[in-house]
Design a protein around this motif. Structure first.
Motif, PDB file in Angstrom:
ATOM      1  N   ASP A 125       0.845  -1.193   0.000  1.00 44.40           N
ATOM      2  CA  ASP A 125       0.000   0.000   0.000  1.00 44.40           C
ATOM      3  C   ASP A 125       0.878   1.239   0.000  1.00 44.40           C
ATOM      4  OD1 ASP A 125       0.692  -0.807   2.751  1.00 44.40           O
ATOM      5  OD2 ASP A 125      -0.424   0.976   3.322  1.00 44.40           O
ATOM      6  N   THR A 146      -3.138   2.118  -4.235  1.00 45.03           N
ATOM      7  CA  THR A 146      -3.257   1.029  -3.269  1.00 45.03           C
ATOM      8  C   THR A 146      -4.244  -0.027  -3.763  1.00 45.03           C
ATOM      9  OG1 THR A 146      -2.626   2.413  -1.377  1.00 45.03           O
ATOM     10  CG2 THR A 146      -3.962   0.470  -0.901  1.00 45.03           C
ATOM     11  N   ALA A 147      -5.362   0.416  -4.350  1.00 51.75           N
ATOM     12  CA  ALA A 147      -6.318  -0.546  -4.922  1.00 51.75           C
ATOM     13  C   ALA A 147      -5.699  -1.291  -6.100  1.00 51.75           C
ATOM     14  CB  ALA A 147      -7.586   0.185  -5.368  1.00 51.75           C
ATOM     15  N   LEU A 150      -3.409  -3.965  -4.827  1.00 53.56           N
ATOM     16  CA  LEU A 150      -4.177  -5.128  -4.373  1.00 53.56           C
ATOM     17  C   LEU A 150      -4.515  -6.029  -5.556  1.00 53.56           C
ATOM     18  CD1 LEU A 150      -5.793  -6.778  -2.311  1.00 53.56           C
ATOM     19  CD2 LEU A 150      -7.712  -5.200  -2.679  1.00 53.56           C
ATOM     20  N   PRO A 182      -6.228  -7.019   2.660  1.00 50.92           N
ATOM     21  CA  PRO A 182      -6.256  -5.759   1.926  1.00 50.92           C
ATOM     22  C   PRO A 182      -6.140  -4.577   2.886  1.00 50.92           C
ATOM     23  CG  PRO A 182      -8.478  -6.614   2.151  1.00 50.92           C
ATOM     24  CD  PRO A 182      -7.555  -7.655   2.736  1.00 50.92           C
ATOM     25  N   ILE A 184      -6.744  -0.275   3.482  1.00 50.16           N
ATOM     26  CA  ILE A 184      -7.317   0.999   3.042  1.00 50.16           C
ATOM     27  C   ILE A 184      -6.410   2.127   3.501  1.00 50.16           C
ATOM     28  CG2 ILE A 184      -9.698   0.229   2.865  1.00 50.16           C
ATOM     29  CD1 ILE A 184     -10.231   1.343   5.622  1.00 50.16           C
ATOM     30  N   SER A 195     -11.379   4.703  -0.235  1.00 50.21           N
ATOM     31  CA  SER A 195     -10.434   3.595  -0.356  1.00 50.21           C
ATOM     32  C   SER A 195     -11.131   2.261  -0.110  1.00 50.21           C
ATOM     33  CB  SER A 195      -9.282   3.779   0.643  1.00 50.21           C
ATOM     34  OG  SER A 195      -8.305   2.783   0.494  1.00 50.21           O
ATOM     35  N   LEU A 199     -11.377  -0.859  -2.663  1.00 50.73           N
ATOM     36  CA  LEU A 199     -10.929  -2.178  -2.214  1.00 50.73           C
ATOM     37  C   LEU A 199     -11.999  -3.234  -2.492  1.00 50.73           C
ATOM     38  CD1 LEU A 199      -9.414  -2.980   1.286  1.00 50.73           C
ATOM     39  CD2 LEU A 199     -11.311  -4.303   0.400  1.00 50.73           C
ATOM     40  N   TRP A 203     -11.954  -6.619  -4.681  1.00 50.20           N
ATOM     41  CA  TRP A 203     -12.145  -7.896  -3.992  1.00 50.20           C
ATOM     42  C   TRP A 203     -13.322  -8.675  -4.580  1.00 50.20           C
ATOM     43  CZ3 TRP A 203      -8.483  -9.378  -0.556  1.00 50.20           C
ATOM     44  CH2 TRP A 203      -8.716 -10.514   0.202  1.00 50.20           C
ATOM     45  N   ILE A 216      -9.273  -6.491   7.407  1.00 51.68           N
ATOM     46  CA  ILE A 216      -8.917  -5.368   6.546  1.00 51.68           C
ATOM     47  C   ILE A 216      -7.976  -4.462   7.332  1.00 51.68           C
ATOM     48  CG2 ILE A 216      -9.769  -3.302   5.359  1.00 51.68           C
ATOM     49  CD1 ILE A 216     -12.401  -4.790   4.909  1.00 51.68           C
TER      50      ILE A 216
END
Length: 325
Positions: A125, A146-147, A150, A182, A184, A195, A199, A203, A216
């Motif tokens: 992240d 960050t997403a 992932l 994951p 955030i 966020s 996410l 997912w 999380i």
């Protein structure tokens, strides 16, 4: 005679060994891939958090995964070193790995996560502390990145599981390459909600291979003010409370010890970690004019854990803050 199960892919994977009724877990940060601090944590039965940077060798450009280390006897989780990436490696220019920020690739990080026996591992992240992200545009980029990170690690894990599934049963496949926790990111409560939305979009694309995330992570909460109405920790948690998927719980990366008494009765917060003891040990050693030895740091770890444990004890008038349905 037992009937052998056929090779194949697992479904409904759980990303961390947490149940809604599990007690709150406080993890101590260990800045090494073994050694005396890890041994002390093992002896005292302290759960731990270890950064991926502890395993990284800049000289060889690879992770050093020990064949044997006392860390493997500790209940530890693996952090992706996002803050270190932004503060240290980015200052040296574009890096050859993930997002041009990390020195390692997706595959190297996933291999590390699947090899060291961590109880769970966090996705990579990008942190959003004000000293790192000085504008709304920079925060927004880090949230979106960050997403994307992932998505990147999930693709690697899925591809590896798909290969393993040719010769291994679903249970073996799931144990050899577990999915990540994951994370955030953000600074204000609104940032974290955005966020979380990104996410969950990522997912959900991987259902039914993945179950809803049991855990999380919440990044960038280190050194955060507790009561600020916009970006204070309690304001952020208050906004997240009703937005979490059913059954999901939170891990808070790097919380202040003073915040624990406000977290202990929130059943939907599963765990937190801190390296405050080590920073305190260094400052105390400097102030008192003696060496910051491992013994000194170990004693500081134990004092910090005792203090944290006291803050987590139920007090008169405490009442569980149950999550809204």
């Amino acid at each position: 005679m037992l009937k052998q199960r056929k090779p194949g892919m697992p479904l409904g994977l759980i990303n961390a060994p947490f149940e809604p009724t599990d007690r709150f877990v406080m993890r101590v940060g260990i800045p090494h891939r073994g050694g005396s601090l890890a041994f002390h944590a093992f002896n005292e039965e302290y759960p731990a958090m270890v950064s991926a940077s502890a395993f990284w060798s800049a000289r060889s450009g690879a992770f050093c995964i020990p064949r044997a280390t006392n860390l493997y006897e500790v209940d530890f989780a693996l952090d992706s070193a996002g803050f270190t990436a932004m503060r240290l490696w980015k200052s040296k220019g574009k890096q050859p790995g993930m997002a041009g920020v990390f020195p390692w690739t997706y595959a190297q990080y996933v291999e590390l996560a699947c090899s060291v026996g961590a109880s769970w591992w966090a996705q990579p992240d990008l942190c959003c502390e004000p000293e790192i992200a000085g504008s709304e545009d920079e925060v927004d980029y880090r949230i979106r990145a960050t997403a994307t990170l992932l998505e990147g690690v999930l693709r690697i894990v899925y591809a590896w599981q798909n290969e393993l599934a040719k010769t291994s049963t679903p249970g073996v496949v799931a144990n050899l390459a577990p999915p990540p926790v994951p994370v955030i990111q953000g600074w204000t409560a609104d940032h974290y909600l955005r966020s979380l939305d990104l996410l969950l979009q990522v997912w959900h694309r991987w259902k039914p291979w993945l179950a809803a995330p049991a855990l999380i992570g919440v990044g960038s909460v280190c050194r955060r003010h507790l009561h600020h109405p916009n970006h204070g920790l309690l304001a952020v948690l208050g906004r997240l409370e009703g937005a979490l998927p059913s059954g999901s719980r939170l891990h808070l990366f790097g919380v202040k010890g003073a915040s624990l008494e406000h977290l202990k009765m929130r059943e939907w917060i599963a765990s937190a970690d801190s390296m405050a003891y080590d920073d305190g040990a260094r400052r105390q050693a400097w102030a008192q004019g003696h060496s910051n030895t491992v013994d000194h740091r170990s004693r500081a770890m134990s004092r910090w854990v005792r203090s944290a444990s006291d803050r987590l004890l139920p007090a008169k008038g405490d009442q569980f803050l149950l999550r809204f349905a």
